[in-house]
Motif scaffolding. Structure first.
Motif, PDB file in Angstrom:
ATOM      1  N   ILE A   1     -17.098 -28.212 -54.647  1.00  9.73           N
ATOM      2  CA  ILE A   1     -17.967 -28.944 -53.741  1.00  9.73           C
ATOM      3  C   ILE A   1     -18.189 -28.127 -52.486  1.00  9.73           C
ATOM      4  O   ILE A   1     -17.283 -27.533 -51.947  1.00  9.73           O
ATOM      5  N   CYS A   2     -19.404 -28.048 -52.046  1.00  6.99           N
ATOM      6  CA  CYS A   2     -19.721 -27.182 -50.914  1.00  6.99           C
ATOM      7  C   CYS A   2     -20.726 -27.879 -50.020  1.00  6.99           C
ATOM      8  O   CYS A   2     -21.681 -28.466 -50.501  1.00  6.99           O
ATOM      9  N   PHE A   3     -20.516 -27.799 -48.743  1.00  8.37           N
ATOM     10  CA  PHE A   3     -21.407 -28.458 -47.807  1.00  8.37           C
ATOM     11  C   PHE A   3     -21.924 -27.442 -46.808  1.00  8.37           C
ATOM     12  O   PHE A   3     -21.274 -26.455 -46.515  1.00  8.37           O
ATOM     13  N   SER A   4     -23.117 -27.698 -46.269  1.00  8.56           N
ATOM     14  CA  SER A   4     -23.745 -26.771 -45.340  1.00  8.56           C
ATOM     15  C   SER A   4     -22.894 -26.594 -44.087  1.00  8.56           C
ATOM     16  O   SER A   4     -22.393 -27.538 -43.514  1.00  8.56           O
TER      17      SER A   4
ATOM     18  N   SER B   1     -17.379 -27.977 -60.053  1.00  6.66           N
ATOM     19  CA  SER B   1     -16.884 -26.606 -60.134  1.00  6.66           C
ATOM     20  C   SER B   1     -17.862 -25.540 -59.674  1.00  6.66           C
ATOM     21  O   SER B   1     -17.447 -24.465 -59.250  1.00  6.66           O
ATOM     22  N   LEU B   2     -19.169 -25.788 -59.743  1.00  8.70           N
ATOM     23  CA  LEU B   2     -20.130 -24.757 -59.333  1.00  8.70           C
ATOM     24  C   LEU B   2     -20.611 -24.923 -57.898  1.00  8.70           C
ATOM     25  O   LEU B   2     -21.452 -24.157 -57.433  1.00  8.70           O
ATOM     26  N   GLY B   3     -20.098 -25.910 -57.215  1.00  6.07           N
ATOM     27  CA  GLY B   3     -20.449 -26.064 -55.816  1.00  6.07           C
ATOM     28  C   GLY B   3     -21.867 -26.559 -55.604  1.00  6.07           C
ATOM     29  O   GLY B   3     -22.426 -27.276 -56.424  1.00  6.07           O
ATOM     30  N   SER B   4     -22.461 -26.166 -54.488  1.00  2.00           N
ATOM     31  CA  SER B   4     -23.772 -26.693 -54.111  1.00  2.00           C
ATOM     32  C   SER B   4     -24.914 -25.864 -54.679  1.00  2.00           C
ATOM     33  O   SER B   4     -24.778 -24.665 -54.944  1.00  2.00           O
TER      34      SER B   4
END
Length: 440
Positions: A3-6, A175-178
């Motif tokens: 998980i990826c956030f700006s 798993s692959l993020g944003s």
């Protein structure tokens, strides 16, 4: 990966009919940050508390005590801060997945060592920074919506932790993020045409689900950073801190402070604070444009006229030759001109200056479903040809006679912008104090 956030600065933006106000909001006892919050004190937010909202969901509680006393969160676990420390190995720096104005996101595992009897589950844990741009209101809204709503294209909220000054949210691990991380990668981009169609379709399904509820929910912050991908490139909407219940009864809109991401916010919402589901449709159009061109919605490193992707590229979406020149070259040979123009036409409609000219998300889903089916059939043909040692190019430049005007995919003549769609330059309404910031 995950998980990826700006990590870009976040802004709240509001425009009065007569004037706008700038107001710095430093944390108590702290020095003010460079971020500028613009607040419209005339706009009214919905009241919060334990009473049901128009959508049938409890409104975001005022505090954690209200949240814990409200029914309907049976599928959301409540963790202790010590359990979160165990899940992240004491919040190890190498477990960090992303960082932004809200705080830090860590990867972790909740298992027997964390809570006896708990099935081992990979998670992403977002820890709210009390000095950051998101506060308890957004944190509670996220628990409220994701704790109540369940859909394959919405990220699953597993649980939360709230002890003293600690506010954490525990999500399923993607798993692959944003999408942001993959789409704007300078080298090694793995997002093929078919994968982009799949991601767009899943995002559209998530929005259609929200809009199609008994009383609609408006997502309000659609952007590449808030679309998360699993190992099969299945996409899910994340971060519901800005979500709002849609209008009810004879209401045509919700009046609220203008919050969201600059470049994605619908012009009429920026100008008036009037929020509808069509505001999300505009944001989806921006997303679709980014996926077609492989460029960010706002980028001041580009030539001046290209800073705002929508203003520059939307008029080109109806011109086959011009569109083929600006399409993301990393998808070279992966699409037919017919499919490309259908997606471009869909983006054009979603980006209409007139909200009523934008399609419903249910229609967007129908169009993308058809394109995905056609794409799957095309990929099967490609696979068969390549297995026989033959190469194939799937796109071709369609003839275009500028003297005869432009045509949409149905063969109807259409100009780059209708007379009723006057250009709105929202860039003049936003502070330039932080050129990297994307929040309005």
């Amino acid at each position: 990966m995950g998980i990826c956030f700006s990590a870009q600065g976040q802004f709240q933006f509001s425009q009065n009919q007569n004037s706008s106000q700038k107001k710095k909001t430093p944390a108590p006892g702290k020095k003010s940050k460079s971020a500028v919050y613009l607040m419209n004190t005339d706009c009214k937010e919905s009241s919060v508390g334990g009473k049901p909202s128009p959508s049938g969901l409890p409104l975001p509680p005022k505090n954690i005590k209200d949240l814990q006393s409200n029914p309907g969160y049976e599928n959301v676990d409540i963790f202790t801060y010590e359990e979160m420390k165990l899940a992240t190995k004491q919040f190890r720096p190498d477990f960090i997945l992303g960082e932004g104005g809200f705080g830090v996101v860590y990867k972790g595992v909740v298992d027997e060592t964390v809570r006896p009897g708990y099935k081992s589950t990979k998670v992403a844990i977002k820890e709210l920074n009390p000095e950051g741009f998101q506060g308890d209101r957004e944190w509670l809204a996220e628990v409220n919506y994701l704790g109540q709503l369940s859909h394959p294209n919405l990220v699953k909220l597993i649980g939360y932790c709230c002890e003293d000054d600690h506010r954490l949210l525990v999500y399923e691990y993607m798993s692959l993020g944003s999408l942001e991380k993959h789409l704007f990668r300078r080298v090694g981009c793995t997002l093929t045409w078919s994968k982009r169609l799949k991601i767009a379709l899943h995002a559209a399904k998530g929005l259609a689900f929200l809009h199609g509820a008994e009383r609609s929910v408006i997502y309000r912050d659609l952007k590449t950073a808030n679309i998360l991908l699993d190992e099969c490139y299945n996409a899910k909407l994340a971060d519901f801190g800005l979500a709002k219940d849609g209008p009810s009864g004879d209401q045509t809109h919700v009046s609220t402070r203008v919050m969201g991401t600059y470049g994605y916010a619908a012009p009429e919402y920026v100008m008036t604070g009037h929020l509808t589901s069509r505001s999300d449709v505009y944001g989806f159009g921006v997303l679709l444009l980014e996926m077609l061109l492989g460029k960010r919605a706002m980028d001041k490193s580009r030539p001046c006229r290209e800073h705002n992707l929508v203003e520059w590229a939307r008029p080109l979406l109806n011109h086959n030759k011009k569109l083929l020149r600006i399409i993301d070259p990393r998808m070279d040979g992966q699409y037919t001109t017919k499919a490309l123009m259908k997606v471009a036409d869909l983006a054009y409609q979603c980006l209409s200056q007139n909200p009523k000219g934008r399609p419903l998300m249910s229609h967007v889903v129908e169009v993308l479903e058809t394109l995905k089916e056609d794409g799957n059939a095309q990929e099967e043909v490609m696979a068969n040809l390549h297995s026989r040692g033959k190469s194939v190019t799937l796109y071709e430049a369609a003839p275009c006679d500028s003297s005869q005007g432009t045509r949409n995919v149905d063969g109807q003549r259409r100009s780059g912008r209708s007379k009723s769609e006057a250009s709105v330059d929202v860039s003049a309404l936003v502070s330039d104090s932080d050129p990297e910031s994307t929040k309005v």
